[in-house]
Structures are given as structure tokens and as C-alpha cells.
Design an enzyme around this catalytic site. Structure first.
Site, short mmCIF file in Angstrom:
data_model
loop_
_atom_site.label_atom_id
_atom_site.label_comp_id
_atom_site.label_asym_id
_atom_site.label_seq_id
_atom_site.Cartn_x
_atom_site.Cartn_y
_atom_site.Cartn_z
CD GLN A 129 -0.43 1.79 0.07
OE1 GLN A 129 0.51 1.29 -0.87
NE2 GLN A 129 -0.64 2.13 0.53
CE LYS B 229 -9.45 9.54 -3.10
NZ LYS B 229 -10.20 11.02 -3.09
N GLY B 230 -4.27 5.57 -0.49
CA GLY B 230 -2.93 5.30 -0.18
C GLY B 230 -2.63 6.80 0.86
NE ARG C 176 -9.40 -2.34 3.82
CZ ARG C 176 -9.06 -2.91 4.27
NH1 ARG C 176 -7.35 -2.05 4.43
NH2 ARG C 176 -9.02 -3.69 5.72
CG ASP D 171 -4.31 -2.78 7.32
OD1 ASP D 171 -5.62 -3.74 6.90
OD2 ASP D 171 -4.21 -2.72 8.36
CG MET D 172 -0.14 -1.05 0.41
SD MET D 172 0.75 -3.31 -0.40
CE MET D 172 0.06 -4.02 -0.78
#
Length: 305
Positions: free
Chosen positions: A161, A185-186, A182, A132-133
Site C-alpha cells: 500500500q 493506495k490503501g 499488487r 490481500d493487505m
């Protein structure tokens, strides 16, 4: 108003007092409708039902910003046990994780050591792991670690993102490693120096990134509840004869349930992001910040008890 709402809920997401309160009274505030339980064992029946309904899953043990080496190793052990339970239970599920939970803020060597142990176990069972970011300050190092380990572990994905200016260049930099991305949008509060502040620009950039990654021939997870983004992806795939095996839609557990079912019936792969664990509060607040419609959902959850 949308910007005010987003900033308000992002502010609440970092409130430690409310976090402690939420852990005690979480179910009363609808947390059980978007989180799969406090342990992975609690989440298993939910995964089984989602799989039965034709949906794929990715699970995330909630918790981030670990500043203790021992705790980071415990988090890695939890991921490994989760992978083993997925395999032994025949569950159609991937695993998502945050590098700060594995020691990113402690040392690079520690996070790579922990993540490598997880990926070795995942490789045994052919299970994909997605990084995950997090916020923009950790973006560069996260992608560097992704590139380093992707060479050895093909079943590794990460997140880009669309609200960050840098994301288009990040796709170019990742192009040669056949990335599984993946695209989202963020959900973090970012400075105008690094991120678009206007929704239209974020949406337009997401469409651009989806098109670019798909036309580059890479597997793409389109993670959005936005009807326009979903329809754009479907039309793009049709226009360019992109096989449905090259992409999937991802949505959060408990949100847009009917859309998920409709897409499955249309023959698209849909993956549900299912978090579990006690540290659900920050996750919940960021979901409210992402999309104003989620606020109505949360209020309904509170008073439907």
C-alpha cells in the site's frame, strides 16, 4: 471535505449495527452491483461474462477478523472449494484472501497451516493466490508469512500500500524473492505516524513503487481507478520497453467498466477484483472512503432500483 468523507465512511465500515442491517437489505443499497453474490456459485456467471469480454478475474470471499479456529478452517475450506470450481469450470480467475480470515489474529501456526492447504490445491491447478493487505498493524507479519511461503509456492502474490511510509523499504526487502505484487493506495484509516495523509504524497509514492517494482523486473499489478496512475504506467512501460506480459491493471467489479474495456481493446491485461459473500458491508464502505466519486455511484445504485 475529501478527508472528512473518507473518515466518515471508514467509521461506518466498523459499525456492527449497520453491518447487520446491510446484510438484510444489501441489494437495495446497490451491493449487487459491486459484489458477485452471496456464494461463489452465484459469482460464476459473472466471471464467465467477464472472461468472455476479455477480462481476467480474482475472487475474494468476503470476511475478515476471524477469532474462532473452527471458522478459520471453514474459510480455508471455502477457498479450496473455490479453487476447485475455478479449475473444473475453466474460469480465468485467481483467488484473493485475507490472513485474518484464516486465523492471523489467533496464531501464526494456524494461519500458515490454513494457507498452505490452500496453496497446495492452487498449485495443482496453476492458480495464483494473492494475500490481500489489511491495516498497518498486520502488515509486517503478513509480509513475513508471504516471504516464508513464497519460497515453496511461486504462484503466491501479496499487496503493498502506497500510503504507508514503510512500503519503499518493503519492496527492497521483497526484491530477492521475485515478488508478484499488487500495488494500491490503501483503504484503511491509519495514523499519521505510519501513513501519508496527503493524497498527492500517496499518489506520488504509488508511482514510485510501480516504477521500482517494474524496473526490478517483477510482475506488477497496478490496482487503481485513477486515470493518471493508469496513464503513468502505460508511459513508463513505453519509455523503458517493459513488456506488457510483466504487468496488468486491476480494478474493482462494477467500477470504471468503460476504462476496463478500453484497456483490453488497447491490448493490456485487465483483472477485475470480484468479491462475493454475505459480509459485504465493510468492503463497500471502504470503497466509498477510497474515492469520493464512488459515493455518486452508490447513490445512483440505490435509486435505480
Amino acid at each position: 471535505m475529501e478527508a472528512i468523507s473518507k473518515n466518515f465512511f471508514l467509521y461506518l465500515s466498523n459499525n456492527k449495527l449497520l453491518d447487520r442491517f446491510a446484510k438484510r437489505f444489501g441489494a437495495k443499497f446497490g451491493a449487487d452491483k459491486i459484489v458477485g453474490g452471496e456464494t461463489f456459485t452465484h459469482a460464476i456467471p459473472i466471471i464467465q461474462q467477464l472472461n468472455h469480454d476479455g477480462l481476467e478475474v480474482t475472487v475474494d470471499h468476503l470476511g475478515e477478523f476471524v477469532d474462532c479456529e473452527e471458522e478459520s478452517r471453514d474459510r480455508a475450506g471455502e477457498c479450496i472449494r473455490t479453487i476447485q470450481q475455478i479449475a473444473s469450470g475453466g474460469l480465468r480467475s485467481e483467488v484473493s484472501l485475507k490472513l485474518t480470515s484464516l486465523g492471523l489474529d489467533i496464531s501464526r501456526d494456524l494461519v500458515i497451516e490454513n494457507l498452505s492447504l490452500i496453496l497446495k490445491e492452487a498449485e495443482k491447478h496453476d492458480i495464483t493466490v494473492t494475500i490481500d493487505m489489511e491495516d498497518s498493524s498486520r502488515c509486517g507479519e503478513t509480509l513475513d508469512i508471504y516471504r516464508e511461503l513464497k519460497e515453496k509456492y511461486p504462484n503466491l502474490g501479496t499487496v503493498v500500500q502506497s500510503y504507508l511510509y514503510r512500503s519503499d523499504e518493503d519492496l527492497d526487502a521483497l526484491n530477492d524473492c521475485d515478488p508478484y505484487l499488487r500495488l494500491v493506495k490503501g483503504a484503511y484509516k491509519e495514523s499519521p505516524k505510519v501513513a501519508f495523509s496527503e493524497k498527492k504524497l500517496v499518489d506520488d509514492n504509488l508511482k514510485h513503487l510501480i516504477k521500482k517494482n517494474l524496473l526490478n523486473g517483477h510482475y506488477t499489478a497496478v490496482a487503481s481507478h485513477d486515470d493518471r496512475i493508469v496513464e503513468y504506467t502505460k508511459a513508463l512501460a513505453e519509455e523503458h520497453s517493459i513488456p506488457r506480459e510483466q504487468f496488468e491493471f486491476q480494478m474493482l467489479y462494477g467500477m470504471r467498466n468503460q476504462m476496463q474495456k478500453d484497456l483490453v481493446e488497447e491490448g493490456y491485461k485487465v483483472r477485475v477484483y470480484l468479491p462475493y459473500g454475505e459480509d459485504w458491508y465493510g468492503y463497500f464502505m471502504r470503497r466509498l472512503a477510497e474515492r469520493p466519486a464512488n459515493i455518486a455511484f452508490a447513490v445512483k445504485g440505490i435509486f435505480s432500483k
